[in-house]
Design an enzyme around this catalytic site. Structure first.
Site, PDB file in Angstrom:
ATOM      1  N   ARG A 238       0.840  -1.195   0.000  1.00 41.74           N
ATOM      2  CA  ARG A 238       0.000   0.000   0.000  1.00 41.74           C
ATOM      3  C   ARG A 238       0.878   1.249   0.000  1.00 41.74           C
ATOM      4  O   ARG A 238       1.868   1.309   0.744  1.00 41.74           O
ATOM      5  CB  ARG A 238      -0.898   0.039   1.252  1.00 41.74           C
ATOM      6  CG  ARG A 238      -2.098  -0.882   1.211  1.00 41.74           C
ATOM      7  CD  ARG A 238      -3.140  -0.431   0.195  1.00 41.74           C
ATOM      8  NE  ARG A 238      -4.298  -1.311   0.172  1.00 41.74           N
ATOM      9  CZ  ARG A 238      -4.445  -2.358  -0.639  1.00 41.74           C
ATOM     10  NH1 ARG A 238      -3.506  -2.681  -1.508  1.00 41.74           N
ATOM     11  NH2 ARG A 238      -5.548  -3.087  -0.594  1.00 41.74           N
ATOM     12  N   GLU A 267      -4.123   7.199  -5.687  1.00 39.39           N
ATOM     13  CA  GLU A 267      -4.317   6.402  -6.907  1.00 39.39           C
ATOM     14  C   GLU A 267      -5.675   6.741  -7.512  1.00 39.39           C
ATOM     15  O   GLU A 267      -6.664   6.727  -6.787  1.00 39.39           O
ATOM     16  CB  GLU A 267      -4.268   4.910  -6.577  1.00 39.39           C
ATOM     17  CG  GLU A 267      -2.919   4.487  -6.022  1.00 39.39           C
ATOM     18  CD  GLU A 267      -2.879   3.013  -5.602  1.00 39.39           C
ATOM     19  OE1 GLU A 267      -3.834   2.268  -5.880  1.00 39.39           O
ATOM     20  OE2 GLU A 267      -1.888   2.622  -4.981  1.00 39.39           O
ATOM     21  N   HIS A 285      -0.873  -0.161 -10.005  1.00 39.60           N
ATOM     22  CA  HIS A 285      -1.582  -1.084  -9.097  1.00 39.60           C
ATOM     23  C   HIS A 285      -2.161  -2.291  -9.854  1.00 39.60           C
ATOM     24  O   HIS A 285      -3.373  -2.498  -9.871  1.00 39.60           O
ATOM     25  CB  HIS A 285      -2.691  -0.347  -8.327  1.00 39.60           C
ATOM     26  CG  HIS A 285      -3.057  -1.054  -7.041  1.00 39.60           C
ATOM     27  ND1 HIS A 285      -3.445  -0.398  -5.896  1.00 39.60           N
ATOM     28  CD2 HIS A 285      -3.100  -2.370  -6.733  1.00 39.60           C
ATOM     29  CE1 HIS A 285      -3.713  -1.270  -4.952  1.00 39.60           C
ATOM     30  NE2 HIS A 285      -3.509  -2.484  -5.434  1.00 39.60           N
TER      31      HIS A 285
HETATM   32  C1  8YV Z   1      -6.745  -4.867  -5.754  1.00 39.02           C
HETATM   33  C2  8YV Z   1      -5.220  -5.168  -3.914  1.00 39.02           C
HETATM   34  O1  8YV Z   1      -7.786  -5.527  -5.179  1.00 39.02           O
HETATM   35  O2  8YV Z   1      -6.338  -7.081  -3.154  1.00 39.02           O
HETATM   36  C3  8YV Z   1      -5.798  -6.021  -2.857  1.00 39.02           C
HETATM   37  O3  8YV Z   1      -5.748  -5.606  -1.682  1.00 39.02           O
HETATM   38  O4  8YV Z   1      -4.598  -4.208  -3.641  1.00 39.02           O
HETATM   39  C4  8YV Z   1      -5.449  -5.499  -5.332  1.00 39.02           C
HETATM   40  O5  8YV Z   1      -5.445  -6.849  -5.589  1.00 39.02           O
HETATM   41  C5  8YV Z   1      -6.943  -4.880  -7.189  1.00 39.02           C
HETATM   42  O6  8YV Z   1      -5.949  -4.117  -7.738  1.00 39.02           O
HETATM   43  C6  8YV Z   1      -8.294  -4.328  -7.600  1.00 39.02           C
HETATM   44  O7  8YV Z   1      -8.420  -3.008  -7.223  1.00 39.02           O
END
Ligand code: 8YV
Length: 320
Positions: A238, A267, A285
């Site tokens: 993150r 983002e 991401h």
């Molecule tokens: C996002 C992610 O879900 O699962 C997570 O926590 O950060 C990613 O897998 C994916 O990019 C969809 O927004």
């Protein structure tokens, strides 16, 4: 009305999952990603028992308060749930489900892509090819740094951290890790545990962030300064874990030799100064963005909603 009740989704349901979703629920799904307020409006209009949401849709306490009382379960198509106020959900008796395990390999693969891209200056070389290979690098030009054999320190030795360690071992990288608790020896697989992050940092030629967000800034100017000069910094966890001003300064001074980042404080409106530096390799991401993984994530989130609405406690719930 289907047996399990009504579900409002904040994102389109992909073709291969539509039959299943329609067999389970009376599903109201959009043809684009909706914002939080739009989902709240739809929920108040349709009084669903479940919501299917994604990472881009924050559900803070003030949002929870505006949801109708009909909502009993919210599933997010992500493993991270730092965009959801779980305490507010608890207070309203709403079960929150996420998507652990199914995205571990895809995310760890992306992590290695970031590491290799940053170490080997992939951005400028791709840029050179995009421009028709106009820059002819001499023997000692355009050189990256070796990844093989470098010591990697992993912060957050959960499922994804361990999958990164597995991959790094194939690059003969000694593994150090910092975690709230020490792992059992079989999960450690020879990785060296540091109870103190500060004690680990000076030994990390590569620092890898693999912990959940939602716990404030971990990488401050002071902590970047504790790394060996020229260390590589890789983050697929993150952006909120990183003081980006401090990272920019460390990249400019060479304290951090290069950074591979898939996640940012903001983002998609990320700080583009990060991209202006030569020693960064950035991705938007895409950690879990493979066909197989995204289908599995959506499927698991749907399973969670179906289980709660059928009166069962799903394994992928994070509360209650
Ligand atoms: C996002 C992610 O879900 O699962 C997570 O926590 O950060 C990613 O897998 C994916 O990019 C969809 O927004």
């Amino acid at each position: 009305m289907s047996e399990l009740g009504r579900v409002v989704a904040s994102l389109p349901i992909p073709g291969p999952l539509q039959d299943r979703v329609n067999a389970l629920f009376d599903c109201i799904a959009p043809d684009r990603h909706l914002k939080t307020d739009e989902v709240i409006d739809l929920a108040n209009q349709h009084q669903p028992a479940g919501l299917l949401v994604s990472l881009g849709m924050p559900l803070r306490a003030e949002h929870m308060a505006r949801l109708p009382a009909s909502v009993r379960v919210i599933a997010t198509t992500s493993v991270g749930y730092d965009h959801i106020d779980v305490a507010a959900a608890n207070a309203r008796g709403i079960t929150i489900c996420n998507t652990p395990d199914v995205l571990t390999d895809a995310t760890a693969d992306t992590h290695m892509l970031l590491l290799l891209g940053a170490a080997r200056r992939a951005k400028e070389h791709v840029h050179n090819m995009d421009g028709g290979w106009k820059i002819r690098n001499g023997f000692f030009q355009g050189l990256g740094v070796e990844v093989t054999g470098k010591t990697m320190g992993i912060v957050g030795m959960g499922r994804i951290g361990r999958a990164v360690a597995d991959r790094a071992r194939a690059f003969r990288m000694p593994i150090l890790y910092h975690n709230r608790t020490r792992l059992a020896a079989d999960l450690e697989s020879g990785a060296r545990y540091y109870a103190s992050l500060e004690e680990m940092l000076p030994h990390c030629q590569v620092l890898s962030l693999n912990l959940p967000g939602g716990q404030g800034v971990l990488m401050t100017a002071e902590r970047f300064a504790m790394l060996p000069k020229g260390a590589l910094f890789i983050n697929s966890a993150r952006g909120s874990l990183v003081d980006e001003e401090a990272l920019l300064a460390a990249l400019k001074s060479g304290q951090v030799g290069a950074a591979g980042l898939d996640v940012f404080q903001k983002e998609p409106g990320f700080d583009t100064r990060l991209n202006e530096l030569e020693n960064t390799f950035l991705l938007p991401h895409i950690g879990s963005a493979t066909i197989e993984t995204r289908m599995a994530m959506a499927s698991l989130a749907i399973d969670g909603i179906a289980a709660v609405l059928a009166g069962r406690a799903p394994d992928n719930r994070v509360n209650l």
